[in-house]
Design a protein around this motif. Structure first.
Motif, PDB file in Angstrom:
ATOM      1  N   PHE A 119      -8.449   5.560  -0.609  1.00 29.40           N
ATOM      2  CA  PHE A 119      -7.141   5.050  -0.182  1.00 29.40           C
ATOM      3  C   PHE A 119      -7.182   3.592   0.276  1.00 29.40           C
ATOM      4  O   PHE A 119      -6.279   3.132   0.978  1.00 29.40           O
ATOM      5  CB  PHE A 119      -6.559   5.911   0.949  1.00 29.40           C
ATOM      6  N   GLY A 120      -8.250   2.874  -0.087  1.00 28.13           N
ATOM      7  CA  GLY A 120      -8.386   1.493   0.354  1.00 28.13           C
ATOM      8  C   GLY A 120      -8.999   1.328   1.727  1.00 28.13           C
ATOM      9  O   GLY A 120      -9.131   0.210   2.223  1.00 28.13           O
ATOM     10  N   PHE A 121      -9.400   2.443   2.358  1.00 34.63           N
ATOM     11  CA  PHE A 121     -10.017   2.368   3.675  1.00 34.63           C
ATOM     12  C   PHE A 121     -11.464   1.902   3.577  1.00 34.63           C
ATOM     13  O   PHE A 121     -12.134   2.088   2.558  1.00 34.63           O
ATOM     14  CB  PHE A 121      -9.989   3.738   4.355  1.00 34.63           C
ATOM     15  N   GLU A 122     -11.966   1.340   4.665  1.00 37.32           N
ATOM     16  CA  GLU A 122     -13.336   0.831   4.700  1.00 37.32           C
ATOM     17  C   GLU A 122     -14.371   1.951   4.707  1.00 37.32           C
ATOM     18  O   GLU A 122     -15.416   1.840   4.068  1.00 37.32           O
ATOM     19  CB  GLU A 122     -13.526  -0.055   5.932  1.00 37.32           C
ATOM     20  N   HIS A 123     -14.079   3.034   5.432  1.00 39.39           N
ATOM     21  CA  HIS A 123     -15.083   4.079   5.629  1.00 39.39           C
ATOM     22  C   HIS A 123     -14.685   5.442   5.085  1.00 39.39           C
ATOM     23  O   HIS A 123     -15.513   6.151   4.535  1.00 39.39           O
ATOM     24  CB  HIS A 123     -15.388   4.235   7.132  1.00 39.39           C
ATOM     25  N   ILE A 124     -13.435   5.865   5.271  1.00 36.64           N
ATOM     26  CA  ILE A 124     -13.021   7.234   4.984  1.00 36.64           C
ATOM     27  C   ILE A 124     -12.781   7.451   3.497  1.00 36.64           C
ATOM     28  O   ILE A 124     -12.205   6.605   2.816  1.00 36.64           O
ATOM     29  CB  ILE A 124     -11.701   7.571   5.718  1.00 36.64           C
ATOM     30  N   SER A 125     -13.164   8.629   3.008  1.00 35.76           N
ATOM     31  CA  SER A 125     -12.662   9.136   1.736  1.00 35.76           C
ATOM     32  C   SER A 125     -12.449  10.640   1.902  1.00 35.76           C
ATOM     33  O   SER A 125     -12.955  11.257   2.845  1.00 35.76           O
ATOM     34  CB  SER A 125     -13.590   8.813   0.562  1.00 35.76           C
ATOM     35  N   PHE A 126     -11.684  11.235   0.972  1.00 33.09           N
ATOM     36  CA  PHE A 126     -11.205  12.594   1.189  1.00 33.09           C
ATOM     37  C   PHE A 126     -10.957  13.270  -0.143  1.00 33.09           C
ATOM     38  O   PHE A 126     -10.502  12.641  -1.110  1.00 33.09           O
ATOM     39  CB  PHE A 126      -9.896  12.545   1.988  1.00 33.09           C
ATOM     40  N   GLY A 154       7.934  -4.911  12.511  1.00 38.26           N
ATOM     41  CA  GLY A 154       8.735  -4.555  11.349  1.00 38.26           C
ATOM     42  C   GLY A 154       8.071  -4.822  10.011  1.00 38.26           C
ATOM     43  O   GLY A 154       8.668  -4.555   8.962  1.00 38.26           O
ATOM     44  N   ARG A 155       6.833  -5.325  10.004  1.00 43.42           N
ATOM     45  CA  ARG A 155       6.154  -5.554   8.723  1.00 43.42           C
ATOM     46  C   ARG A 155       6.006  -4.257   7.944  1.00 43.42           C
ATOM     47  O   ARG A 155       6.033  -4.246   6.717  1.00 43.42           O
ATOM     48  CB  ARG A 155       4.763  -6.152   8.940  1.00 43.42           C
ATOM     49  N   LEU A 156       5.808  -3.177   8.679  1.00 47.61           N
ATOM     50  CA  LEU A 156       5.652  -1.855   8.087  1.00 47.61           C
ATOM     51  C   LEU A 156       6.674  -0.937   8.742  1.00 47.61           C
ATOM     52  O   LEU A 156       6.731  -0.842   9.976  1.00 47.61           O
ATOM     53  CB  LEU A 156       4.231  -1.342   8.338  1.00 47.61           C
ATOM     54  N   ASP A 157       7.494  -0.303   7.918  1.00 47.78           N
ATOM     55  CA  ASP A 157       8.485   0.634   8.454  1.00 47.78           C
ATOM     56  C   ASP A 157       8.872   1.598   7.346  1.00 47.78           C
ATOM     57  O   ASP A 157       9.787   1.328   6.557  1.00 47.78           O
ATOM     58  CB  ASP A 157       9.703  -0.099   8.994  1.00 47.78           C
ATOM     59  N   GLU A 158       8.156   2.721   7.274  1.00 52.92           N
ATOM     60  CA  GLU A 158       8.404   3.714   6.231  1.00 52.92           C
ATOM     61  C   GLU A 158       8.665   5.078   6.857  1.00 52.92           C
ATOM     62  O   GLU A 158       8.017   5.458   7.840  1.00 52.92           O
ATOM     63  CB  GLU A 158       7.209   3.817   5.276  1.00 52.92           C
ATOM     64  N   THR A 159       9.608   5.807   6.287  1.00 54.82           N
ATOM     65  CA  THR A 159       9.887   7.183   6.673  1.00 54.82           C
ATOM     66  C   THR A 159       9.660   8.051   5.447  1.00 54.82           C
ATOM     67  O   THR A 159      10.265   7.828   4.405  1.00 54.82           O
ATOM     68  CB  THR A 159      11.320   7.332   7.190  1.00 54.82           C
ATOM     69  N   ILE A 160       8.766   9.040   5.579  1.00 54.05           N
ATOM     70  CA  ILE A 160       8.223   9.774   4.434  1.00 54.05           C
ATOM     71  C   ILE A 160       8.528  11.256   4.587  1.00 54.05           C
ATOM     72  O   ILE A 160       8.319  11.836   5.661  1.00 54.05           O
ATOM     73  CB  ILE A 160       6.693   9.560   4.351  1.00 54.05           C
ATOM     74  N   MET A 212       0.845  -1.196   0.000  1.00 54.21           N
ATOM     75  CA  MET A 212       0.000   0.000   0.000  1.00 54.21           C
ATOM     76  C   MET A 212       0.882   1.248   0.000  1.00 54.21           C
ATOM     77  O   MET A 212       1.830   1.340   0.787  1.00 54.21           O
ATOM     78  CB  MET A 212      -0.918  -0.002   1.229  1.00 54.21           C
ATOM     79  N   ASN A 213       0.575   2.189  -0.883  1.00 52.17           N
ATOM     80  CA  ASN A 213       1.305   3.450  -0.929  1.00 52.17           C
ATOM     81  C   ASN A 213       0.762   4.373   0.159  1.00 52.17           C
ATOM     82  O   ASN A 213      -0.401   4.770   0.130  1.00 52.17           O
ATOM     83  CB  ASN A 213       1.145   4.100  -2.301  1.00 52.17           C
ATOM     84  N   LEU A 214       1.610   4.746   1.116  1.00 55.23           N
ATOM     85  CA  LEU A 214       1.173   5.575   2.235  1.00 55.23           C
ATOM     86  C   LEU A 214       1.271   7.060   1.952  1.00 55.23           C
ATOM     87  O   LEU A 214       0.676   7.868   2.676  1.00 55.23           O
ATOM     88  CB  LEU A 214       2.011   5.249   3.480  1.00 55.23           C
TER      89      LEU A 214
END
Length: 270
Positions: free
Chosen positions: A17-24, A200-206, A1-3
């Motif tokens: 963004f692939g979320f169940e409820h939110i859109s923006f 550690g499955r997810l570890d991104e610095t943006i 997934m692109n964060l």
């Protein structure tokens, strides 16, 4: 997934963004321009990032919404609209507007949220001091939407100690999806956001710049404002309960005990 999302993903169109409820979506309307929409199965909060508009709707009419020029010029005006509302936004001045949508089945009254209603909290301490303006808190009459805006002074940390809200374990933590929509007060500015899980499955610095967005589907997610640049982000959340309960990263929770003085620059916006 692109964060990390750039403006073209959500400008003038709603992205989930692939979320169940939110859109923006973000929409910029020139003075005199209008936007019309029917909210089928969604509740909505319109947050005026800058400018003034009028809004007519099947849930009521609102002649003047908004009064700040940018997010750094004052507290927000916002408008909550219930599901299945037919509405039209007409810009009185040039407008920069965030549209925060959420799937809904329950109907609540429309409500114009004025600056006086937006409680301000000064959170943290030292160079982790920041300002939170509440727009739709848990006690607000909505089904799932939760919204606040956060101001982080130049060089400070925010969302710190790193916290997460990806497990339904009330009252200590609830499972919430979240977006961070950023504005920076000077050209060329930036913030750094890390999103990571303990395993550690997810570890991104943006590196995030003005008008960009980070999604947080799970994990811890601290933020740092680049030196010389004040950073704003709009938080939109929705999930398993009307709560913002979160748990700290146990490796960093100790820092709370060492906070004494607040940063005197905060509140950045009064």
């Amino acid at each position: 997934m692109n964060l990390h999302l750039k403006p073209e993903a959500y400008t003038d169109r709603a992205a989930d963004f692939g979320f169940e409820h939110i859109s923006f979506a973000v929409r910029r309307l020139l003075a005199g321009a209008s936007f019309h929409e029917l909210l089928t199965g969604r509740e909505l909060c319109i947050v005026m990032l800058g400018g003034t508009c009028s809004i007519t709707s099947s849930a009521g009419d609102f002649a003047t919404v908004g009064d700040r020029a940018t997010v750094f010029d004052g507290k927000p005006h916002a408008l909550y609209l219930p599901l299945d509302t037919d509405y039209t936004v007409t810009a009185t001045t040039d407008c920069d507007i965030a549209f925060c949508y959420c799937k809904a089945e329950q109907h609540f009254p429309a409500h114009h949220i004025t600056p006086d209603e937006c409680a301000v909290e000064i959170r943290g301490g030292g160079n982790a001091t920041r300002q939170i303006n509440s727009i739709i808190p848990p006690h607000f009459r909505a089904q799932r939407l939760l919204i606040c805006e956060v101001y982080t002074p130049s060089g400070n940390w925010s969302s710190f100690p790193p916290h997460k809200h990806d497990v339904h374990n009330p009252p200590g933590e609830v499972d919430l999806d979240e977006i961070y929509y950023y504005k920076i007060d000077k050209p060329g500015g930036f913030a750094i956001q890390r999103v990571y899980t303990a395993d550690g499955r997810l570890d991104e610095t943006i590196t995030v710049r003005d008008g960009e967005l980070v999604i947080v589907p799970e994990g811890y997610h601290p933020v740092s404002a680049g030196h010389g640049y004040n950073v704003y982000y709009l938080n939109v959340l929705s999930g398993s309960a009307r709560s913002m309960a979160a748990s700290d990263d146990p490796d960093h929770a100790w820092v709370r005990e060492h906070w004494t003085d607040k940063d005197p620059r905060v509140p950045l916006v009064r």
